[in-house]
Design an enzyme around this catalytic site. Sequence first.
Site, PDB file in Angstrom:
ATOM      1  N   HIS A 366      63.990  14.683 -31.693  1.00 38.17           N
ATOM      2  CA  HIS A 366      62.769  15.255 -31.141  1.00 38.17           C
ATOM      3  C   HIS A 366      61.741  14.171 -30.825  1.00 38.17           C
ATOM      4  CE1 HIS A 366      64.121  19.018 -33.467  1.00 38.17           C
ATOM      5  NE2 HIS A 366      64.809  18.816 -32.383  1.00 38.17           N
ATOM      6  N   ASP A 632      74.855  18.743 -19.898  1.00 42.44           N
ATOM      7  CA  ASP A 632      75.863  19.526 -20.609  1.00 42.44           C
ATOM      8  C   ASP A 632      77.147  19.616 -19.800  1.00 42.44           C
ATOM      9  OD1 ASP A 632      75.052  20.400 -23.207  1.00 42.44           O
ATOM     10  OD2 ASP A 632      73.399  21.441 -22.235  1.00 42.44           O
ATOM     11  N   CYS A 679      69.634  19.345 -12.265  1.00 46.11           N
ATOM     12  CA  CYS A 679      68.481  18.947 -13.084  1.00 46.11           C
ATOM     13  C   CYS A 679      68.854  18.116 -14.315  1.00 46.11           C
ATOM     14  CB  CYS A 679      67.669  20.162 -13.502  1.00 46.11           C
ATOM     15  SG  CYS A 679      68.561  21.255 -14.606  1.00 46.11           S
TER      16      CYS A 679
HETATM   17  C1  PEP Z   1      71.400  19.735 -18.920  1.00 40.15           C
HETATM   18  O1  PEP Z   1      72.212  20.110 -19.756  1.00 40.15           O
HETATM   19  O2  PEP Z   1      71.681  18.978 -17.966  1.00 40.15           O
HETATM   20  C2  PEP Z   1      70.002  20.166 -19.009  1.00 40.15           C
HETATM   21  C3  PEP Z   1      69.138  19.896 -18.050  1.00 40.15           C
HETATM   22  O3  PEP Z   1      69.619  20.798 -20.137  1.00 40.15           O
HETATM   23  P1  PEP Z   1      69.307  20.028 -21.506  1.00 40.15           P
HETATM   24  O4  PEP Z   1      69.364  18.566 -21.234  1.00 40.15           O
HETATM   25  O5  PEP Z   1      67.982  20.505 -21.924  1.00 40.15           O
HETATM   26  O6  PEP Z   1      70.433  20.506 -22.359  1.00 40.15           O
HETATM   27 MG    MG Z   2      71.722  21.729 -21.110  1.00 38.82          MG
END
Ligand code: PEP
Ligand code: MG
Length: 752
Positions: A366, A632, A679
Site C-alpha cells: 500500500h 492481471d 488500463c
Molecule cells: C490491471 O489488472 O491491469 C488493473 C488495471 O487493475 P489493478 O492493477 O488494480 O489490478
Molecule cells: Mg486488475
Amino acid sequence: MVKTQAVESRVLLKRLRDTLAEAGEGQERLDRITELVSVSLAAEVCSIYLRRPDDTLELCATTGLNPTAVHQTRMRVREGLVGRIAETAEPVATDDAPHTRGFQYRPETGEEIYASFMGVPIQRLGEVLGVLVIQNQDPREYTEDEVHGLEVVAMVIAEMAELGAFTGSGPQDMPPLHQQPFFVRGVIGQEGAAEGVVLTHDPQIVITNPVADDPSAERARLTDALERLRAEVDGMLDGGELADAGEHRDVLNAWRMFAHDRGWVRRMEASIDAGLAAEVAVEREQSATRARMARISDPYLRERLHDLDDLSNRLLRLLTGGELISHDDIPKGAILIARNIGPGELLDYGRRLSGVVLEEGSVGSHAAIVARALAIPLVLQASRITREAVNGDPILVDGDEGIVHLRPEENVTAAFRAKMEMLAAAQEAYVGLRDLPAETLDGTRVSLQMNAGLIAELPSLGPSGAEGVGLYRTELAFLLRRTVPRRSELVALYGRVMDSAGDKPVTFRTLDIGSDKALPYMKRPEEPNPALGWRAIRIGLDRKGIMVWQLQALLRAAAGRPMRIMFPFVAQFDEFRAARDILWDVCAKERARGNTVPTTIEVGAMLETPSLAFAPDQFFALADFISIGGNDLKQFFFAADRENELVRRRYDTLNVSFLTFIEQIVARCDALGTPVSFCGEDAGRPVDALAFTAMGLRSLSMRPASIGPVKRLLRAVDLGAARIAIDEARRSGEQSVRPALMKWLQETGAPL
Ligand code: PEP
Ligand code: MG
C-alpha cells in the site's frame, strides 16, 4: 541469572564502559575488551570479529589466539562457526568445536588446541555488527546463563561500536561510521529522481551510556516508561477518534497485548539486572524480534512482530525523551528513510517528501500505491539503508533504476544532476504537448487517459493533458483507512472526484479487493492462492450488500451527471450480467426514493482473465465498453505472479503471443462495436503503448506522468510503418517484437 553472576556481569560491564571513556585508538579499546572478558569469564581465548564494509568478518582483536592472525583472518558470513553466528544471529556454544556443524579450522590462529567454543552475535537493532567469541582448551559446557552473560557483553560492545569507539584512521582500522559514501541497489517502487536530505522515520537513538550504574534506578525508569506506554496505547484504543490515532484497532490491540506481556518485561528486567541500561535492554529484545522477523515467512506473524517492533520504538522514545517527528519540521527536499511504512503514515508526510527509500516493502504494497499516487520516487528493499542513513545526510534517489546514493561523491552527484536536468527538460517538452492530440504522423488519434485512485491525484488531470480518468480505483480509499467508511463519506468523496474532473469523464471501477488488496477491517478466508481466489466482482456478487452500498454512493455522488461504472475481474458473461442487473435495480430504487440518478450510465467490464476474451458475442453487445486490465491479464496469460520478483519480469509484454492476444481482443470488440481501452501499467510505457496502438487500440489509460512520454512518441511515428516493423518481427520467429521495434525506432530517429 543467579545473583553473584549478575553482580559479576555488572562489574565487567562497568569496566568495559570505562574503556570507552579512556583515551586511545579503537584498536587499543578492542584489545582491552578481549583481555577483560577473557579474565572475567575464565576463558583462555576471547576474540572479537567485526563486520567489514565488504561483508566479511575480520578478526579484529584477540586474547589467546595467535596475535599475528589479527586483521589477517577473515571469513564470509556463513563461513565457519563465526560466520554461522553472523548469519543466523543466534549464539553457538559447544564443548566440541571441531565436530560442530560449520566448523572450519584456521591454522594461522593456532586455535586447534581449544575444544570449547562459545560465540554470540554483536548486534544492534537486528543488524549483526560482528561476533564475540570465547574459547577454552578443556571441554567446557557453557551454561545458558553464561551464554546470556556473553550476549549482554556483546550488547555493550555493539553500543560502543555504534558510538564509533572502534574506528580509526589507519588502513587496518574500522572506517569511521556514517561518513563513507554508501550505494545500494533496491527494487523500483516508483519512477523519478530526487536529490535531497535524509529524514529517518524510525527514531535514531544514540545511547551514550549503555551500562546501568544503578540497576534499581534503571528498572524504575523502565517501569515508568512502560506505564506511560500502556496509558498511551489505552488512550488511543479508548479515544473515539480512532481514525486519527495513527493506527488501526488490530494494531492497537496487538500493542496492548505486548505492552502487558510479562515475558517481554521480565526479559528486559533481567538484562538490566545483568548491567544494561534500560534503553539497551529494550534494544536487545528488539534485536531478537528482528532476527525472528527475518526467519518467519508467515505474513500474519511477521505483521505481529512488526507491531512489537513499532511498540519497542515507542518505548525507546519514551525512555530517551525523543519526540515523534513533527510534520512541521520536515526539511526541504526530505527523502524519507524507513524499514517499512504504512500507507496512512506516508500520506501524512504527503507531498512534503521528495523521495522515499524503504529497507523492506514490496511493489504491490500500500505504501507503494501511495507513493505512486503522490508521484514520489520510491526505492524498495534497499538493504542496510536504515543503518547507514543519518538525518540530514545528502542522498540521491533514482527511482527509474531503483538505486540510492547516500553521502555521494561529487562526480556521482554531478552525473545525477545532469540526469535530473535532462528529465526536467523532457518535462518542459511534455508541457508543450499538453494541448496537442496524441496523433501519429499518419493521422491515427489515440485517446490518452489517466489512472487514479486518490483524490490527491486529481490535480494532475489538467497538467497531464489526460482526456479523462480511464480507471478510478475506488478500493484505494478503503485500503488506506482503518475503519469502513460511511456511505455519506463515499458520496462526498466520489462527488469531489467528479467535481475535480469537471467535464472530463471519470470511469469508476467498483471495489477491487481481495488478492493483494486486503482491507484491514474485513475478515477474509485463508486462501491457498489469493490471486486466483475470492476477489473483486466475486466478492461483490457473493456479498451483494457491499456492492449495493457502493453503487448507491456512486449514483448519489453523480447528482444527475453522466456516469461511467465498470466491474473488475469479470471472468464470464453471467458475472457481468448479474452485476449490471444489481446496478439497474439500485438505480430503480434510488429513483423510487426520489433521489436524482445520473443522466446516462455506461456500464463496462474489465477484461483481466483470458476467459472473457472468448465470451459469447452477447457479452460484447451488452457491455457499453471494455477495459483491458493488462496487469492481471498478463499474469494469468503467462501464469506468472505480478507480485513475485522472481517471475514478474520474465515475460515481455511485447511477447508475440501476448501482443497477438491483445490484437484479437481488439478485433473482436471492433467487430461487435464495443469500445475498448487498455488500463494496465504497460500502457504508460511509450514503446508498449505504440505496439498496442499498432494492434488497434485507440484508448489507453496510464499514470499521469506517462502521458507526456507516450504522446511524444506516438506523435513522432508513422503507425503504418510501425505496424509493418512489428509484423515482420512477428513472422521472424522471435519471441518478443521489442528488439526489432526498438531497432526500427532508433533507425527512424524516434524520441525514446
Ligand atoms: C490491471 O489488472 O491491469 C488493473 C488495471 O487493475 P489493478 O492493477 O488494480 O489490478
Ligand atoms: Mg486488475
